[in-house]
Scaffold this active site. Structure first.
Site, PDB file in Angstrom:
ATOM      1  N   TYR A  57       0.830  -1.209   0.000  1.00  0.00           N
ATOM      2  CA  TYR A  57       0.000   0.000   0.000  1.00  0.00           C
ATOM      3  C   TYR A  57       0.868   1.264   0.000  1.00  0.00           C
ATOM      4  O   TYR A  57       0.420   2.326  -0.368  1.00  0.00           O
ATOM      5  CB  TYR A  57      -0.869   0.029   1.268  1.00  0.00           C
ATOM      6  N   GLY A  58       2.089   1.108   0.482  1.00  0.00           N
ATOM      7  CA  GLY A  58       2.971   2.263   0.679  1.00  0.00           C
ATOM      8  C   GLY A  58       3.217   3.114  -0.562  1.00  0.00           C
ATOM      9  O   GLY A  58       3.580   4.279  -0.463  1.00  0.00           O
TER      10      GLY A  58
ATOM     11  N   CYS B 192      -2.117  -2.030  10.024  1.00  0.00           N
ATOM     12  CA  CYS B 192      -1.202  -1.493   9.016  1.00  0.00           C
ATOM     13  C   CYS B 192      -0.950  -0.010   9.288  1.00  0.00           C
ATOM     14  O   CYS B 192      -1.898   0.779   9.341  1.00  0.00           O
ATOM     15  CB  CYS B 192      -1.830  -1.687   7.640  1.00  0.00           C
ATOM     16  N   ASN B 193       0.313   0.348   9.464  1.00  0.00           N
ATOM     17  CA  ASN B 193       0.658   1.739   9.753  1.00  0.00           C
ATOM     18  C   ASN B 193       0.262   2.668   8.607  1.00  0.00           C
ATOM     19  O   ASN B 193      -0.183   3.782   8.842  1.00  0.00           O
ATOM     20  CB  ASN B 193       2.161   1.861  10.018  1.00  0.00           C
ATOM     21  N   THR B 194       0.425   2.205   7.373  1.00  0.00           N
ATOM     22  CA  THR B 194       0.076   3.035   6.208  1.00  0.00           C
ATOM     23  C   THR B 194      -1.416   3.339   6.203  1.00  0.00           C
ATOM     24  O   THR B 194      -1.839   4.475   6.014  1.00  0.00           O
ATOM     25  CB  THR B 194       0.491   2.319   4.901  1.00  0.00           C
TER      26      THR B 194
ATOM     27  N   GLU C  26      10.999 -10.131   5.139  1.00  0.00           N
ATOM     28  CA  GLU C  26      10.275 -11.146   4.369  1.00  0.00           C
ATOM     29  C   GLU C  26      11.219 -12.199   3.788  1.00  0.00           C
ATOM     30  O   GLU C  26      10.833 -13.329   3.523  1.00  0.00           O
ATOM     31  CB  GLU C  26       9.420 -10.492   3.288  1.00  0.00           C
TER      32      GLU C  26
ATOM     33  N   THR D  91       4.640  -3.025  11.083  1.00  0.00           N
ATOM     34  CA  THR D  91       4.361  -4.326  11.711  1.00  0.00           C
ATOM     35  C   THR D  91       5.396  -5.391  11.349  1.00  0.00           C
ATOM     36  O   THR D  91       5.396  -6.464  11.939  1.00  0.00           O
ATOM     37  CB  THR D  91       2.944  -4.827  11.341  1.00  0.00           C
TER      38      THR D  91
END
Length: 269
Positions: A45-46, A76-78, A156, A189
């Site tokens: 999303y960033g 989600c921070n975004t 990841e 996260t």
């Protein structure tokens, strides 16, 4: 227990990162059922526009409200940075918590020197959401933010203790540490997975604020306050919904969750 006690908590994220929040909730609130939604088909999303993130967040909120959740957590921070107003509007009477508010509150409470560092994705840092929230709580705090775009792919990849990750962390954290911060917010996260490495780089005098843990604490307080906590009359259930099941999803997901994922359901929109 009220009727709503047995209902699940809805947790959502743009991908798998929010599973660190699910993990913290499982540990803090072992009696609560959880429905997790990860928008794995449209991650990251960033790099998307605010309007798109708002639209996607609204869609996911509707989906979870249809599942009959008693609380929503924006993991989600975004999404929390740019779309929490959309989620709250749709949620109505259902309480909405988010990682930015929880992390900001914990950092302001923890910091003695009132110099706080924040690390996150470029979108989260550019939104200035953490700094705005902290200044609303305490106008005297000084906030130093640093975007760390390489941390997500490194996590990841599973390079949690890799020399490359350590060197990257040293590079990113240099300017923040130069400001003599005494508290550092892990504003993504993915970052709890490299918490030991980050703590090592910043040294023992800097306290790390893990938004996953702080939002789980906030959820526990809110459920008790509203009288909608599950008192254990029935065993909790955990459901995971995604919009795509990428090849490495199971591996990465289980690394974030710290246990087996079990049944993962895919929705088609």
């Amino acid at each position: 227990m009220s009727e709503s006690g047995a209902l699940p908590i809805g947790v959502f994220d743009s991908g798998v990162g929010g599973l660190t929040v699910v993990r913290a909730l499982m540990e803090r609130l072992p009696l609560e059922s959880i429905v997790y939604f990860g928008d794995t088909a449209r991650v990251p999303y960033g790099v998307k526009s605010v309007a798109t993130i708002e639209h996607f967040s609204g869609q996911i909120t509707d989906h979870l409200l249809d599942k009959g959740v008693k609380m929503l957590i924006i993991a989600c921070n975004t999404m929390a940075a740019v779309a929490s107003h959309v989620v709250k509007e749709k949620a109505g009477a259902v309480p909405v918590l988010d990682v930015i508010d929880a992390g900001a509150r914990a950092a302001v409470a923890e910091s003695r020197s009132r110099a706080i560092g924040v690390i996150g994705t470029p979108t989260t840092v550019n939104s200035n959401a953490y700094a705005r929230r902290m200044h609303a709580l305490d106008p005297g705090v000084r906030v130093y933010s640093q975007a760390c775009p390489l941390f997500v792919p490194l996590v990841e990849e599973g390079w949690l203790e890799h020399e490359v990750t350590r060197l990257t962390a040293q590079e990113y954290l240099k300017p923040v540490l130069a400001e003599n911060v005494d508290t550092l917010v892990l504003g993504c996260t993915h970052y709890p997975l490299i918490k030991p490495l980050i703590q090592d780089v910043v040294g023992p005098d800097v306290r790390l604020v893990d938004s996953a843990i702080t939002v789980a604490e906030q959820a526990a307080r809110k459920l008790a306050e509203l009288g909608i906590a599950n008192m254990g009359e029935r065993l909790p259930t955990y459901r995971y919904t995604v919009t795509d099941i990428p090849l490495r999803f199971q591996t990465i997901g289980e690394r974030f969750l710290g246990r087996s994922l079990g049944q993962v359901e895919k929705v088609d929109w």
